[in-house]
Design an enzyme around this catalytic site. Sequence first.
Site, mmCIF file in Angstrom:
data_model
loop_
_atom_site.group_PDB
_atom_site.id
_atom_site.type_symbol
_atom_site.label_atom_id
_atom_site.label_comp_id
_atom_site.label_asym_id
_atom_site.label_seq_id
_atom_site.Cartn_x
_atom_site.Cartn_y
_atom_site.Cartn_z
ATOM 1 C CG ASP A 13 -1.720 1.180 1.454
ATOM 2 O OD1 ASP A 13 -1.587 2.134 0.668
ATOM 3 O OD2 ASP A 13 -2.526 1.188 2.407
ATOM 4 C CG ASP A 54 -5.526 0.556 1.057
ATOM 5 O OD1 ASP A 54 -5.485 -0.686 0.987
ATOM 6 O OD2 ASP A 54 -5.486 1.159 2.137
ATOM 7 C CE1 TYR A 231 1.302 -10.464 9.409
ATOM 8 C CE2 TYR A 231 1.303 -11.608 11.518
ATOM 9 C CZ TYR A 231 0.644 -10.903 10.544
ATOM 10 O OH TYR A 231 -0.668 -10.619 10.700
ATOM 11 C CE LYS A 234 -5.446 -6.788 12.995
ATOM 12 N NZ LYS A 234 -4.336 -6.471 13.930
ATOM 13 C CG ASP A 236 -4.477 -4.818 3.826
ATOM 14 O OD1 ASP A 236 -5.149 -5.223 4.785
ATOM 15 O OD2 ASP A 236 -4.281 -3.618 3.595
ATOM 16 N NE ARG A 268 -9.961 5.144 13.756
ATOM 17 C CZ ARG A 268 -9.515 6.299 13.273
ATOM 18 N NH1 ARG A 268 -8.232 6.501 13.155
ATOM 19 N NH2 ARG A 268 -10.352 7.246 12.930
HETATM 20 C C1 F6R Z 1 -7.210 -0.144 7.907
HETATM 21 C C2 F6R Z 1 -7.047 1.174 7.292
HETATM 22 C C3 F6R Z 1 -7.958 2.254 7.675
HETATM 23 C C4 F6R Z 1 -7.268 3.258 8.585
HETATM 24 C C5 F6R Z 1 -8.235 4.365 9.058
HETATM 25 C C6 F6R Z 1 -7.528 5.432 9.890
HETATM 26 O O1 F6R Z 1 -6.233 -1.026 7.432
HETATM 27 O O2 F6R Z 1 -6.151 1.386 6.499
HETATM 28 O O3 F6R Z 1 -9.136 1.768 8.249
HETATM 29 O O4 F6R Z 1 -6.715 2.607 9.683
HETATM 30 O O5 F6R Z 1 -8.806 5.013 7.952
HETATM 31 O O6 F6R Z 1 -6.450 5.915 9.158
HETATM 32 P P1 F6R Z 1 -5.547 7.150 9.614
HETATM 33 O O7 F6R Z 1 -5.017 6.813 10.972
HETATM 34 O O8 F6R Z 1 -4.503 7.220 8.547
HETATM 35 O O9 F6R Z 1 -6.435 8.350 9.664
HETATM 36 MG MG MG Z 2 -5.062 -2.179 2.252
HETATM 37 MG MG MG Z 3 -3.972 0.497 3.704
#
Ligand code: F6R
Ligand code: MG
Ligand code: MG
Length: 380
Positions: A13, A54, A231, A234, A236, A268
Site C-alpha cells: 500500500d 488500497d 511479520y 494486518k 492485507d 483501523r
Molecule cells: C485499515 C485502514 C484504515 C485506517 C483508518 C484510519 O487497514 O487502512 O481503516 O486505519 O482510515 O487511518 P488514519 O489513521 O490514517 O487516519
Molecule cells: Mg489495504
Molecule cells: Mg492500507
Amino acid sequence: MSQKVTVSVIKADVGSVAGHSKPHPKMMRKCEEVLVEGVKSGVINDFYVTRVGDDINLFMTHYKGENHKDVHSLAWTAFQSAAKLAKEMKMYAAGQDILSDAFSGNIRGMGPGAAEVEFTERGAEPMVFFMADKTEPSSYSMPLSRIFMDPFTTTGLVIDPRAHEGFRFEIVDVMDSKKIVMSAPEETYDILSLIGDTTRYAIKRVMSKDKNIGTACVVSTKKLNICAGKYVGKDDPVAVVRCQSGLPAVGEVLQPFMFPALVAGWMRGSHYGAWYPCSVEDSDPTYFDGPPRICALGFQISNGRFQGLEDPDAPLGKKTPVDYFAGSVWDEARRKAVRASIYMRQHGPFMPSILGPEEMEYTTRPAVLGKLKDRMEKID
Ligand code: F6R
Ligand code: MG
Ligand code: MG
C-alpha cells in the site's frame, strides 16, 4: 537458472485517493512501466499489475526461484516509483508500506508482503490469486483448511486418488517466529487446535503429497527480503493457489468464501468484520473502511507467462484474468457479509466488535491508564 517457473505476488500500500481507498491509476501505470523494464532486462518473464482496495499487487513470473534479490528489488523499485508519484500528488498515506514519513495514523514501514511459489509447470497450470484488503494472513486459515482438509468442501479429497493422499501444511507461529510442517488427514485435529487461534498461528504453505505436483498454495506471511523485520500487524495478504488434476478444483477452492467469515482488521485494523467477496472493481472500502474485501483472479500459467482471456500476443502486462467473485452467484455472500458487518457495528467500541487488546492496531489504553494511575484504587 532453474527449470522451474516461479510465480511471485508482491504487494504494498503506497498511497491512495481520499483515505485508505484506491491507488491512483497513474501509480498503477508507473508500476507497469517499471515491470516492462524488468521483462526487457530479463529479471522477470511476465507480469500483471492489479489491486485490491488500497493495495497494489504485482503478479510476476520468472525462473529465478523464490525470494530472489533481483525480483524483490524490481518490485521495490516499482513501489518506490509509485510512492514518489503518490507523494507528488499528495495522495493519502503516500508511501505507507515503504517510507517512514508517510502522512497517516496507520502502522507504517512494515514493508511489502510476498507470496511466491516455485514449481514444474504441468501440462496445464490453472491458478487462483486471492487478494485481501483490511485483514491479516491468518484469515486464510479457515478457508484453506476447508479446501485442503474438509471432505464436505472438497469432494476431491474423497474421490480423486491424488487428493485422497491428503496435504502437508506449513504453519507459522507469528508470535514466536517458529514454524512446523503437519500432515492431514492424520493430524487434522492437531492442526485445527493450532490454527483456530488466528491471533498466533497462520497457514503459510500447503504441499501436495504427490511429488510430481509440489507446493499447492502459499500465503503472504513473509516480507520482501530487502526489508528488515518479521511479520507484524494486518497485512492485507495475498494467497496463490494451484488447482485441478490432483489438487482441489477451482470450484472447490472458491467455495468456502460463500461463508463471509468474521476476520480481524477492518477500520483501523482493530475490528472484526465479515469477509466480502467481490470483483476488483468493487473492492474499494465503502462502509466503515470496509468491510474487509477478498478478490479472486484466475490465470493459466503457460510457458512461464500469465495467460488470461487476452490475445496471446497482447502487449506486455495487458491481461484479462477471470474475476471469479464478480458474478451474481456471490451476491448472496455479499448480502450476508453486509448484514453481519452491520450487526458487528452495533457493538460500537465494545468487544467482540473490537479486537482483543494485544491485537488492536490503534489504542489509547496505555495513555488512559497512565493518566488514571493515581485515581485507580485497590479493591479489598
Ligand atoms: C485499515 C485502514 C484504515 C485506517 C483508518 C484510519 O487497514 O487502512 O481503516 O486505519 O482510515 O487511518 P488514519 O489513521 O490514517 O487516519
Ligand atoms: Mg489495504
Ligand atoms: Mg492500507
